[in-house]
Design a protein around this motif. Structure first.
Motif, PDB file in Angstrom:
ATOM      1  N   THR A  42       0.830  -1.213   0.000  1.00  0.00           N
ATOM      2  CA  THR A  42       0.000   0.000   0.000  1.00  0.00           C
ATOM      3  C   THR A  42       0.859   1.256   0.000  1.00  0.00           C
ATOM      4  O   THR A  42       0.624   2.185  -0.779  1.00  0.00           O
ATOM      5  CB  THR A  42      -0.944   0.013   1.220  1.00  0.00           C
ATOM      6  N   VAL A  43       1.872   1.283   0.865  1.00  0.00           N
ATOM      7  CA  VAL A  43       2.744   2.465   0.930  1.00  0.00           C
ATOM      8  C   VAL A  43       3.546   2.624  -0.363  1.00  0.00           C
ATOM      9  O   VAL A  43       3.687   3.736  -0.890  1.00  0.00           O
ATOM     10  CB  VAL A  43       3.685   2.394   2.157  1.00  0.00           C
ATOM     11  N   VAL A  44       4.057   1.508  -0.906  1.00  0.00           N
ATOM     12  CA  VAL A  44       4.787   1.568  -2.179  1.00  0.00           C
ATOM     13  C   VAL A  44       3.875   2.071  -3.294  1.00  0.00           C
ATOM     14  O   VAL A  44       4.280   2.898  -4.118  1.00  0.00           O
ATOM     15  CB  VAL A  44       5.365   0.176  -2.545  1.00  0.00           C
ATOM     16  N   TYR A  45       2.629   1.597  -3.315  1.00  0.00           N
ATOM     17  CA  TYR A  45       1.656   2.027  -4.326  1.00  0.00           C
ATOM     18  C   TYR A  45       1.389   3.532  -4.232  1.00  0.00           C
ATOM     19  O   TYR A  45       1.342   4.229  -5.253  1.00  0.00           O
ATOM     20  CB  TYR A  45       0.362   1.234  -4.140  1.00  0.00           C
ATOM     21  N   LEU A  46       1.222   4.039  -3.009  1.00  0.00           N
ATOM     22  CA  LEU A  46       0.979   5.467  -2.820  1.00  0.00           C
ATOM     23  C   LEU A  46       2.164   6.304  -3.302  1.00  0.00           C
ATOM     24  O   LEU A  46       1.987   7.354  -3.935  1.00  0.00           O
ATOM     25  CB  LEU A  46       0.702   5.765  -1.341  1.00  0.00           C
ATOM     26  N   ILE A  47       3.363   5.845  -3.010  1.00  0.00           N
ATOM     27  CA  ILE A  47       4.564   6.559  -3.461  1.00  0.00           C
ATOM     28  C   ILE A  47       4.646   6.552  -4.987  1.00  0.00           C
ATOM     29  O   ILE A  47       5.046   7.533  -5.613  1.00  0.00           O
ATOM     30  CB  ILE A  47       5.834   5.940  -2.838  1.00  0.00           C
ATOM     31  N   TRP A  48       4.230   5.448  -5.587  1.00  0.00           N
ATOM     32  CA  TRP A  48       4.302   5.307  -7.043  1.00  0.00           C
ATOM     33  C   TRP A  48       3.299   6.201  -7.758  1.00  0.00           C
ATOM     34  O   TRP A  48       3.627   6.830  -8.763  1.00  0.00           O
ATOM     35  CB  TRP A  48       4.068   3.829  -7.404  1.00  0.00           C
ATOM     36  N   ILE A  49       2.061   6.295  -7.242  1.00  0.00           N
ATOM     37  CA  ILE A  49       1.007   7.006  -8.000  1.00  0.00           C
ATOM     38  C   ILE A  49       0.947   8.504  -7.726  1.00  0.00           C
ATOM     39  O   ILE A  49       0.355   9.240  -8.513  1.00  0.00           O
ATOM     40  CB  ILE A  49      -0.384   6.383  -7.749  1.00  0.00           C
ATOM     41  N   HIS A  50       1.551   8.975  -6.634  1.00  0.00           N
ATOM     42  CA  HIS A  50       1.450  10.395  -6.298  1.00  0.00           C
ATOM     43  C   HIS A  50       2.743  11.131  -6.654  1.00  0.00           C
ATOM     44  O   HIS A  50       3.791  10.856  -6.059  1.00  0.00           O
ATOM     45  CB  HIS A  50       1.131  10.569  -4.814  1.00  0.00           C
ATOM     46  N   PRO A  51       2.680  12.070  -7.593  1.00  0.00           N
ATOM     47  CA  PRO A  51       3.892  12.793  -8.043  1.00  0.00           C
ATOM     48  C   PRO A  51       4.629  13.529  -6.922  1.00  0.00           C
ATOM     49  O   PRO A  51       5.851  13.639  -6.962  1.00  0.00           O
ATOM     50  CB  PRO A  51       3.341  13.788  -9.075  1.00  0.00           C
ATOM     51  N   LEU A  53       5.233  12.551  -4.104  1.00  0.00           N
ATOM     52  CA  LEU A  53       6.062  11.598  -3.352  1.00  0.00           C
ATOM     53  C   LEU A  53       7.223  11.067  -4.181  1.00  0.00           C
ATOM     54  O   LEU A  53       7.957  10.186  -3.729  1.00  0.00           O
ATOM     55  CB  LEU A  53       5.206  10.424  -2.850  1.00  0.00           C
ATOM     56  N   HIS A  54       7.388  11.597  -5.387  1.00  0.00           N
ATOM     57  CA  HIS A  54       8.503  11.166  -6.243  1.00  0.00           C
ATOM     58  C   HIS A  54       9.762  11.961  -5.898  1.00  0.00           C
ATOM     59  O   HIS A  54      10.359  12.628  -6.737  1.00  0.00           O
ATOM     60  CB  HIS A  54       8.137  11.335  -7.728  1.00  0.00           C
ATOM     61  N   GLU A  55      10.128  11.904  -4.647  1.00  0.00           N
ATOM     62  CA  GLU A  55      11.327  12.564  -4.132  1.00  0.00           C
ATOM     63  C   GLU A  55      12.279  11.498  -3.601  1.00  0.00           C
ATOM     64  O   GLU A  55      11.838  10.393  -3.243  1.00  0.00           O
ATOM     65  CB  GLU A  55      10.965  13.553  -3.024  1.00  0.00           C
ATOM     66  N   PRO A  56      13.585  11.801  -3.531  1.00  0.00           N
ATOM     67  CA  PRO A  56      14.561  10.787  -3.108  1.00  0.00           C
ATOM     68  C   PRO A  56      14.208  10.064  -1.825  1.00  0.00           C
ATOM     69  O   PRO A  56      14.289   8.834  -1.760  1.00  0.00           O
ATOM     70  CB  PRO A  56      15.850  11.600  -2.960  1.00  0.00           C
ATOM     71  N   MET A  57      13.774  10.822  -0.801  1.00  0.00           N
ATOM     72  CA  MET A  57      13.491  10.195   0.490  1.00  0.00           C
ATOM     73  C   MET A  57      12.404   9.133   0.358  1.00  0.00           C
ATOM     74  O   MET A  57      12.534   8.023   0.886  1.00  0.00           O
ATOM     75  CB  MET A  57      13.048  11.252   1.502  1.00  0.00           C
ATOM     76  N   TYR A  58      11.339   9.439  -0.365  1.00  0.00           N
ATOM     77  CA  TYR A  58      10.227   8.498  -0.504  1.00  0.00           C
ATOM     78  C   TYR A  58      10.599   7.330  -1.415  1.00  0.00           C
ATOM     79  O   TYR A  58      10.114   6.211  -1.222  1.00  0.00           O
ATOM     80  CB  TYR A  58       8.988   9.223  -1.031  1.00  0.00           C
ATOM     81  N   ILE A  59      11.452   7.576  -2.396  1.00  0.00           N
ATOM     82  CA  ILE A  59      11.914   6.495  -3.274  1.00  0.00           C
ATOM     83  C   ILE A  59      12.750   5.498  -2.471  1.00  0.00           C
ATOM     84  O   ILE A  59      12.611   4.279  -2.631  1.00  0.00           O
ATOM     85  CB  ILE A  59      12.717   7.068  -4.463  1.00  0.00           C
ATOM     86  N   PHE A  60      13.595   6.002  -1.580  1.00  0.00           N
ATOM     87  CA  PHE A  60      14.386   5.108  -0.724  1.00  0.00           C
ATOM     88  C   PHE A  60      13.479   4.324   0.233  1.00  0.00           C
ATOM     89  O   PHE A  60      13.726   3.142   0.515  1.00  0.00           O
ATOM     90  CB  PHE A  60      15.427   5.902   0.066  1.00  0.00           C
ATOM     91  N   ILE A  61      12.434   4.970   0.744  1.00  0.00           N
ATOM     92  CA  ILE A  61      11.469   4.285   1.611  1.00  0.00           C
ATOM     93  C   ILE A  61      10.790   3.152   0.840  1.00  0.00           C
ATOM     94  O   ILE A  61      10.648   2.034   1.344  1.00  0.00           O
ATOM     95  CB  ILE A  61      10.415   5.283   2.154  1.00  0.00           C
ATOM     96  N   ALA A  62      10.392   3.444  -0.409  1.00  0.00           N
ATOM     97  CA  ALA A  62       9.756   2.416  -1.248  1.00  0.00           C
ATOM     98  C   ALA A  62      10.702   1.234  -1.464  1.00  0.00           C
ATOM     99  O   ALA A  62      10.275   0.068  -1.418  1.00  0.00           O
ATOM    100  CB  ALA A  62       9.338   3.025  -2.585  1.00  0.00           C
ATOM    101  N   ALA A  63      11.977   1.521  -1.669  1.00  0.00           N
ATOM    102  CA  ALA A  63      12.973   0.457  -1.872  1.00  0.00           C
ATOM    103  C   ALA A  63      13.080  -0.417  -0.614  1.00  0.00           C
ATOM    104  O   ALA A  63      13.168  -1.655  -0.709  1.00  0.00           O
ATOM    105  CB  ALA A  63      14.327   1.057  -2.218  1.00  0.00           C
ATOM    106  N   LEU A  64      13.069   0.204   0.564  1.00  0.00           N
ATOM    107  CA  LEU A  64      13.112  -0.548   1.826  1.00  0.00           C
ATOM    108  C   LEU A  64      11.906  -1.474   1.952  1.00  0.00           C
ATOM    109  O   LEU A  64      12.034  -2.641   2.348  1.00  0.00           O
ATOM    110  CB  LEU A  64      13.116   0.421   3.010  1.00  0.00           C
ATOM    111  N   LEU A  65      10.740  -0.952   1.609  1.00  0.00           N
ATOM    112  CA  LEU A  65       9.515  -1.734   1.752  1.00  0.00           C
ATOM    113  C   LEU A  65       9.440  -2.860   0.722  1.00  0.00           C
ATOM    114  O   LEU A  65       8.911  -3.939   1.012  1.00  0.00           O
ATOM    115  CB  LEU A  65       8.292  -0.812   1.632  1.00  0.00           C
TER     116      LEU A  65
END
Length: 305
Positions: A42-51, A53-65
């Protein structure tokens, strides 16, 4: 041990009262697996669909998840099967594969946390230079290194050990880690030294870098206004909680392997379940509730539902 078509089987001797509580274990771990998949995805999906959240910090969070999802998908199906089986066994090749995934993803997590710490340092301490330093290519490079370096360094010992002769066929655990080497007829001193080098490169140095980076952030923000301190606490605190949590769980593995501490069977079982449940489940909760932008999108998503 069963030998059929040159397949070597290992007995997993880490379960506690499995015949008595097998269905309880199964229900708890199956529920945990579904929660892990749903919360992380769910969190990865939210980061993916919301522009926004397309920032380095959130991309690294998505990678962790994503790491958490892969980790759980490798270990949980086998674990759930073991709970319902009369014999808890695994082939040696599958055990070595678990060993590889365990360390590859663990080391990758430390490098991703180090990349996040650097991102926060640049964002808070050098805000004017942030767009220049944390460019798209820089983020991609950090992601590639965070996955490629642990993959290569973890693959070395796996390739060496996959065809080694075994003299013991009972493994004291429920998931395979590097204590598998205790099953070998001959213990290699070279492998132990190599493992120590990998530990320093992929665990100790990233942790020291993270601590140094956050110390610099707190020193600089302490001298700044209240708003800067609030922003620093808001974005850095979740990363520090994740780091402390993961470091404590990793310390157990170091005690088990490097110091050869002989823990009671019940303690080993509980700590193994902690590694399987607590960390993959707590990460999306921490980032979902503590990161303001992700929390806003989560709230909207659940309101719609």
């Amino acid at each position: 041990m069963d030998n059929q078509v040159n397949i070597t089987y290992i007995t997993l001797d880490g379960y506690v009262d499995i015949h008595k509580y097998r269905y309880l274990y199964f229900v708890i771990m199956f529920t945990a697996y579904i929660l892990i998949l749903c919360s992380n995805s769910t969190v990865v999906y939210l980061i993916w669909i919301h522009p926004n959240l397309h920032e380095p910090m959130y991309i690294f969070i998505a990678a962790l998840l994503i790491n958490s999802v892969v980790y759980s998908t490798v270990f949980y199906p086998k674990l759930l099967t073991d709970f319902l089986s009369d014999k808890q066994i695994i082939t040696y090749s599958a055990c070595v594969f678990q060993w590889f995934i365990f360390y590859f993803l663990a080391c990758s997590e430390f490098l991703l946390l180090a990349a996040m710490a650097y991102d926060r340092y640049v964002s808070i301490c050098k805000p004017l230079q942030y767009p220049t330093i944390m460019r798209k290519n820089t983020v991609i490079m950090f992601l590639v290194l965070a996955w490629l370096v642990p993959f290569c360094e973890s693959a070395g010992p796996i390739v060496q050990n996959v065809n080694k002769k075994l003299c013991k066929f009972i493994f004291k655990g429920i998931i395979c880690n590097s204590t598998v080497y205790k099953l070998h007829c001959v213990e290699s001193r070279t492998e132990k030294i190599y493992g120590l080098i990998v530990f320093v490169n992929l665990v100790l140095l990233p942790v020291l870098f993270i601590l140094f980076t956050y110390t610099r952030i707190f020193i600089i923000t302490y001298r700044s206004c209240r708003e800067v301190r609030r922003k620093a606490a808001q974005t850095c605190l979740p990363h520090l909680i994740v780091l402390i949590n993961f470091s404590c769980l990793s310390a157990y593995d170091v005690l088990l392997l490097r110091l050869e501490t002989d823990f009671p069977k019940t303690v080993r079982f509980i700590m193994s379940l902690q590694l399987l449940v607590y960390h993959p489940l707590i990460n999306p909760i921490i980032y979902g509730l503590k990161m303001k932008e992700i929390y806003k999108h989560l709230k909207r998503l659940f309101c719609k539902m």
